[in-house]
Design an enzyme around this catalytic site. Structure first.
Site, PDB file in Angstrom:
ATOM      1  N   ARG A   1       3.866   2.361   1.547  1.00 25.53           N
ATOM      2  CA  ARG A   1       2.493   1.979   1.907  1.00 25.53           C
ATOM      3  C   ARG A   1       1.603   1.911   0.669  1.00 25.53           C
ATOM      4  NH1 ARG A   1      -2.095   5.176   4.525  1.00 25.53           N
ATOM      5  NH2 ARG A   1      -3.434   3.569   5.426  1.00 25.53           N
TER       6      ARG A   1
ATOM      7  N   HIS B   1      -0.719  -1.323  -0.644  1.00 32.36           N
ATOM      8  CA  HIS B   1      -2.153  -1.245  -0.893  1.00 32.36           C
ATOM      9  C   HIS B   1      -2.490  -1.533  -2.347  1.00 32.36           C
ATOM     10  CE1 HIS B   1      -4.027   0.597   2.871  1.00 32.36           C
ATOM     11  NE2 HIS B   1      -2.767   0.339   3.195  1.00 32.36           N
TER      12      HIS B   1
ATOM     13  N   ASN C   1      -8.398   3.508   2.036  1.00 30.99           N
ATOM     14  CA  ASN C   1      -7.305   4.112   1.272  1.00 30.99           C
ATOM     15  C   ASN C   1      -7.304   5.635   1.351  1.00 30.99           C
ATOM     16  OD1 ASN C   1      -6.189   1.709   0.370  1.00 30.99           O
ATOM     17  ND2 ASN C   1      -7.472   1.623  -1.455  1.00 30.99           N
TER      18      ASN C   1
ATOM     19  N   HIS D   1       7.083  -0.778   8.788  1.00 31.93           N
ATOM     20  CA  HIS D   1       6.639   0.186   9.791  1.00 31.93           C
ATOM     21  C   HIS D   1       7.801   0.838  10.526  1.00 31.93           C
ATOM     22  CE1 HIS D   1       2.356  -1.736  10.093  1.00 31.93           C
ATOM     23  NE2 HIS D   1       2.531  -1.007   9.016  1.00 31.93           N
TER      24      HIS D   1
END
Length: 329
Positions: free
Chosen positions: A67, A71, A96, A194
């Site tokens: 993840r 980002h 974040n 995911h």
């Protein structure tokens, strides 16, 4: 657990490397496989060993690292700008706030600075760590090019416009991915991340509605009723903001194609997950991936490679930070 090694054909590697110029970075062609072969031969080993060690103590680390890379790369490119600390940095933005895995990147950097000072960028460490995280939990082993340099700036105001919100429609996600040089297929494949990781209850609270007594009711009928009841129990209206739920309710610490089977069973945690199966443009691909893990792994390798070359910096566009959390003075 056996890990499948993906070996890309020479033609595909040449195509991908040649196509770097098509992405939002005029310098991405400077990336190379085994970039540190001469300057720091043990670089990739050190990163992998750090990730493996951290993951053995905390099984949530792989999902956090994957993840963290998303980002970083989706906002101003893969330049480790998300790692910089300070007021008004990307890291300080509420979007974040729940990111993790920073300590793993910092640990790898400290070791690399001992053996190869001023050589390996934080951007490369993050990309390699995310790659290794997938392999450690059962995903494919990949080769990715290195040579990224670290960005000098990090601004919170650009975060929200470049990160997918869990309530996004298909068109909104497609528009954002397209702006990064990623296709609709890449959207479906990379959403497979995911299959590991977790989310705070607030990330999917829009699928429920609380009455005057605080009792939650499912309002998103695309969500399986039994699964919705499980989520309500784990995330009541009075739940602590620190509570998390696994993205994949079946094999949460294994990188596999269960995510796509979950979508077919209407057990996608986010609205942005569920729409991949309800939208006719992606439904067939979800079904295919749910039935063929080897295909998912092969296509994951291709899409992940494209993700890691978004907006990379090289030469004077960036630097090699001494510390991943602070730009060089």
């Amino acid at each position: 657990m056996e890990t499948k090694l993906l070996v890309f054909s020479p033609q595909l590697l040449i195509l991908l490397l040649f196509s770097f110029a098509a992405f939002p970075s005029p310098s991405s062609s400077r990336l190379a496989f085994n970039f540190y072969g001469a300057s720091c031969p043990s670089a990739e080993f050190i990163v992998k060993n750090t990730v493996r060690s951290a993951s053995s103590f905390d099984p949530t680390i792989p999902g956090k690292l994957l993840r963290l890379l998303f980002h970083d790369c989706m906002v101003e490119g893969c330049d480790a700008s998300v790692l910089l600390q300070g007021n008004d940095t990307e890291r300080s933005d509420p979007a974040n706030a729940s990111l993790g895995g920073f300590s793993v990147i910092n640990s790898a950097k400290r070791v690399l600075e001992i053996f190869c000072p001023g050589t390996v960028s934080c951007a490369d460490i993050l990309a390699l760590a995310a790659r290794d995280a997938v392999e450690i939990v059962g995903g494919p082993m990949l080769q990715i090019p290195t040579g990224r340099r670290d960005g000098r700036a990090s601004v919170a105001s650009v975060v929200r416009f470049n990160i997918i919100d869990t309530s996004f429609s298909m068109d909104e996600m497609m528009k954002l991915f397209s702006s990064k040089g990623l296709s609709l297929d890449d959207l479906v494949i990379l959403s497979g991340a995911h299959t590991i990781g977790s989310a705070h209850c607030s990330a999917f609270s829009d699928r429920f509605q609380a009455d005057s007594k605080g009792t939650l009711t499912r309002i998103d009928t695309s969500l399986d009723k039994a699964y919705a009841n499980e989520l309500r129990k784990k995330c009541p209206s009075s739940v602590s903001s620190s509570v998390t739920v696994n993205n994949d309710p079946e094999t949460s610490f294994l990188f596999d194609n269960q995510y796509y089977r979950n979508l077919m069973a209407h057990k996608g945690l986010f609205q942005s997950d569920s729409v991949l199966f309800s939208d006719k443009r992606t439904k067939k691909m979800v079904e295919d991936l749910a039935n063929n893990q080897n295909s998912f792994f092969e296509r994951w390798g291709q899409s992940f490679l494209k993700l890691t070359i978004i907006g990379v910096k090289s030469d004077d566009e960036g630097e090699i930070r001494q510390s991943c959390e602070v730009a060089n003075g």
